[in-house]
Structure formats: C-alpha cells, structure tokens
Write a protein that holds these residues in place. Structure first.
Motif, short mmCIF file in Angstrom:
data_model
loop_
_atom_site.label_atom_id
_atom_site.label_comp_id
_atom_site.label_asym_id
_atom_site.label_seq_id
_atom_site.Cartn_x
_atom_site.Cartn_y
_atom_site.Cartn_z
N ASN A 107 0.83 -1.20 0.00
CA ASN A 107 0.00 0.00 0.00
C ASN A 107 0.87 1.25 0.00
O ASN A 107 0.63 2.19 -0.77
N TRP A 147 -1.25 10.75 -8.96
CA TRP A 147 -2.33 11.46 -8.26
C TRP A 147 -2.78 12.73 -8.99
O TRP A 147 -3.40 13.60 -8.38
N TRP A 171 -11.78 8.09 -9.70
CA TRP A 171 -12.57 6.98 -9.13
C TRP A 171 -14.05 7.35 -8.98
O TRP A 171 -14.85 6.53 -8.57
N ILE A 175 -9.41 8.62 8.27
CA ILE A 175 -8.30 7.69 8.06
C ILE A 175 -8.15 7.47 6.56
O ILE A 175 -9.12 7.16 5.87
N PRO A 221 -7.07 9.68 3.82
CA PRO A 221 -7.76 10.65 2.96
C PRO A 221 -7.25 10.74 1.53
O PRO A 221 -7.90 11.36 0.69
N GLY A 222 -6.09 10.13 1.24
CA GLY A 222 -5.52 10.29 -0.11
C GLY A 222 -5.23 11.76 -0.35
O GLY A 222 -4.60 12.43 0.48
N ARG A 282 -10.23 13.76 -1.45
CA ARG A 282 -11.48 13.76 -2.22
C ARG A 282 -12.69 13.97 -1.32
O ARG A 282 -13.62 14.67 -1.69
N TRP A 283 -12.67 13.37 -0.10
CA TRP A 283 -13.81 13.55 0.83
C TRP A 283 -13.50 14.60 1.87
O TRP A 283 -14.43 15.18 2.47
N VAL A 305 -5.14 11.20 8.87
CA VAL A 305 -4.07 10.23 9.10
C VAL A 305 -3.97 9.34 7.86
O VAL A 305 -4.96 8.73 7.45
N CYS A 322 0.55 11.79 0.16
CA CYS A 322 -0.87 12.15 0.27
C CYS A 322 -1.08 13.22 1.34
O CYS A 322 -1.80 14.20 1.13
N PHE A 382 -13.48 6.22 3.62
CA PHE A 382 -14.25 5.75 2.47
C PHE A 382 -13.33 5.55 1.26
O PHE A 382 -12.54 6.43 0.93
N ASP A 383 -13.48 4.39 0.64
CA ASP A 383 -12.72 4.02 -0.56
C ASP A 383 -11.21 3.96 -0.29
O ASP A 383 -10.42 4.34 -1.14
N SER A 384 -10.83 3.51 0.89
CA SER A 384 -9.41 3.37 1.24
C SER A 384 -9.13 2.05 1.93
O SER A 384 -8.28 1.28 1.48
N LEU A 385 -9.82 1.79 3.04
CA LEU A 385 -9.49 0.61 3.84
C LEU A 385 -10.03 -0.68 3.21
O LEU A 385 -9.83 -1.77 3.75
N TYR A 425 -6.95 -0.80 13.84
CA TYR A 425 -7.73 0.44 13.83
C TYR A 425 -8.99 0.34 14.72
O TYR A 425 -9.26 1.23 15.51
C1 LIG Z 1 -7.64 4.57 -3.06
S1 LIG Z 1 -6.85 5.81 -2.10
C2 LIG Z 1 -8.32 6.65 -1.54
C3 LIG Z 1 -8.10 7.97 -0.90
C4 LIG Z 1 -9.39 8.70 -0.51
N1 LIG Z 1 -10.10 8.02 0.53
C5 LIG Z 1 -10.27 8.86 -1.71
O1 LIG Z 1 -11.32 8.20 -1.75
O2 LIG Z 1 -9.92 9.63 -2.62
C6 LIG Z 1 -6.28 4.86 -0.72
C7 LIG Z 1 -5.62 5.68 0.38
O3 LIG Z 1 -5.50 4.85 1.54
C8 LIG Z 1 -4.24 5.03 2.13
N2 LIG Z 1 -3.99 3.85 2.95
C9 LIG Z 1 -3.96 2.55 2.53
N3 LIG Z 1 -3.78 1.72 3.57
C10 LIG Z 1 -3.69 2.51 4.67
C11 LIG Z 1 -3.51 2.25 6.05
N4 LIG Z 1 -3.35 1.00 6.51
N5 LIG Z 1 -3.50 3.28 6.91
C12 LIG Z 1 -3.61 4.55 6.47
N6 LIG Z 1 -3.77 4.88 5.16
C13 LIG Z 1 -3.82 3.86 4.29
C14 LIG Z 1 -3.33 5.26 0.95
O4 LIG Z 1 -2.11 5.86 1.30
C15 LIG Z 1 -4.21 6.15 0.08
O5 LIG Z 1 -4.08 7.49 0.45
#
Ligand SMILES: C[S@@+](CC[C@H](N)C(=O)[O-])C[C@H]1O[C@@H](n2cnc3c(N)ncnc32)[C@H](O)[C@@H]1O
Length: 275
Positions: A7, A17, A24, A55, A57-58, A61-62, A76, A82, A120-123, A134
């Motif tokens: 990741n 980016w 997305w 958590i 945020p990339g 976007r949100w 975070v 990011c 949202f859209d990350s974890l 977490y």
């Molecule tokens: C697909 S991007 C989405 C970012 C944002 N949520 C969006 O929807 O635009 C995934 C994000 O999750 C972060 N990420 C992935 N695994 C993570 C973790 N275990 N803890 C914190 N951040 C994490 C990445 O660094 C990246 O910023």
C-alpha cells in the motif's frame, strides 16, 4: 494480499495522483455527485459534529466536504505524499491537522476526542491485521456518543470465486475472454481477501463496541458479488446502542449509474466530461 508495504509503495510512490482521486468518481458522474448522492445520505445523521478523524484521505477527495462539517479535522494516512498533498490543498483552513502513520497506529490521536471516524474508498485495501488495529484503537478514541463510519472489504466472502479464475483450471485465453465479456469478474479491485463484513462485526464486538449498521455493497462488480461493506459502529455505552441493521444492497452500482445520469445536468462542470 495488499500488505502495508505494498500500500505504501503504491500510493506513496507509484500512483499518479494528477486527478487527486476524481478518476474513481467517474462512475458516479463526479466526486460531488458521489458525495451528495451516495455518501452524505448514509452519513447525514452523524454530521455536522465536533472533531472528525479521517483515516486514509488520499489527496482529500472527501476531506473537502468533511472540513465543512466539523470544528476540527484530523487526517491520518500512511502516505507522506498524500498528507503533503492535503496540507497544500487545504492550507487556507486552520482547523485541519495532518499525520503520517505506519499504517496501523492512531497513537497521535488523544483518547476520547473523536466524534466521527470516517474512511471511504481506502481501507478496502487493508487486510484484517490493519482493521483489527484500527478498530481496537478507535474504541478508545471515540467520545461517548462518537461514531465510526468505515468502508472496508468483504471480498473474503467470495475468495473461492475470485481465486478459481486465477488458477489454471481453464485455458488462460478462455478466462481472459470471459473477463473481457464481463461473464467473469474482470478484476478483484485490489480488495483485501482476509476481510469480510462478519470479521468486522466480530472485531467491533471484541473491542467492546456496538455495530449500528452494516451495508454490503457491490463495487464495480455484479449484483451477486457484494465485495465491500460499510460498517457504522459506536461505543456500547453510547446513545446509539440498540438494534443492528443489516442491508445486502445489490443495487449499489445502479445508484452510481443513476447519479451519473443526473451528474450530466447537476454535477460539477467539467468532471463528467473528463470521462
Ligand atoms: C484509493 S486511495 C483513496 C483515498 C481517498 N479516501 C479517496 O477516496 O480519494 C487509498 C488511500 O488509503 C491510504 N492507505 C492505505 N492503507 C492505509 C492504512 N493502513 N493506513 C492509512 N492509510 C492507508 C493510501 O495511502 C491512500 O491514500
């Protein structure tokens, strides 16, 4: 397997980016249509509020919407790139704070200080060990009536299906053809295979928390493959304690399709045109 290392390397180093994640939101007709049509209807009873922790945020976007719904916003992310992108983008707002973490730790967040944890859209890319870390820490970070709203993977429920097509039971060319024709899911969307909605529910309970709701959704997949889940949870001694509501929402991508149609008329200008 989407490890912390993978990741970090992908989001911090390899990913382009340039569009800050808006790419997305195309299926929804833009980030604003996705926020106002898909996310906010699910979040509205928990906002506006005091302190929000986002958590992962990339590039924000949100974050851009969350910042207007709270008095303090903590970000975070495991990617320094990011966090620096967010710091630059939101530099004119003084109520935001920025933290790079190791992919697990929320130690920089004071206990009992968070009214809403949002992701949202990350974890969806985070495996079970990360989610466990977490969830157990969120238990001590939430205020008495604070809530966590977490989008995560449920693909573990379909692991046999997805793994089957990666094995060489059938000629590769045939499998590729079936994927191209969408007869077989063409991608697993890099979801974390060790995660399921049920596993999340167990983690929440184990941490002494209470599940308010779980919505199982398809994400760019067929209606029969609900590879993601949105789990909302709170402290067991909070005002939210009561019945847990579950929904298997096979219509989730129809919602996106509908919003995309509306987005042509009402969405952010230019974004839908980008494709
Ligand atoms: C697909 S991007 C989405 C970012 C944002 N949520 C969006 O929807 O635009 C995934 C994000 O999750 C972060 N990420 C992935 N695994 C993570 C973790 N275990 N803890 C914190 N951040 C994490 C990445 O660094 C990246 O910023």
């Amino acid at each position: 397997m989407a490890s912390i290392k993978e990741n970090r390397e992908f989001w911090d180093r390899d990913y382009d980016w340039a569009q800050e994640g808006h790419e997305w939101s195309v299926a929804w007709g833009g980030a604003d249509m996705q926020w106002f049509g898909t996310i906010l209807p699910r979040l509205h009873r928990y906002v506006p509020t005091g302190t929000i922790l986002e958590i992962a945020p990339g590039f924000g976007r949100w974050t851009t919407y969350l910042k207007d719904l709270c008095t303090r916003l903590l970000l975070v992310d495991l990617s320094r790139r990011c966090i620096e992108g967010c710091r630059k983008r939101f530099s004119s707002f003084s109520h935001l704070e920025y933290h790079v973490n190791d992919g697990y730790s929320l130690e920089m967040i004071p206990d009992q200080s968070i009214d809403l944890v949002f992701s949202f859209d990350s974890l969806v890319h985070a495996e079970r060990d990360v989610m466990e870390a977490y969830v157990s820490q969120i238990a001590s970070k939430l205020t008495r009536d604070g809530v966590a709203f977490i989008h995560h993977s449920n693909i573990g429920h379909y692991r046999f299906y997805f793994r089957f097509w990666e094995r060489d039971f059938l000629p590769r060319r045939l499998v590729d053809y079936l994927k191209r024709k969408n007869i077989v899911e063409p991608t697993d969307h890099w979801r974390a295979f060790s995660m399921t909605g049920k596993a999340m529910e167990k983690m929440v309970k184990k941490a002494g928390l209470f599940c308010i709701s779980q919505e199982y959704i398809n994400w760019g997949t067929m209606p029969s493959h609900l590879i993601d889940c949105v789990t909302v949870f709170a402290r067991a001694d909070s005002l939210w304690k009561g019945r847990t509501d579950w929904l298997k929402n096979k219509e989730f991508m129809k919602e996106a399709y509908h919003l995309r149609r509306l987005g042509r008329l009402y969405g952010e200008k230019g974004l839908t045109a980008k494709g």
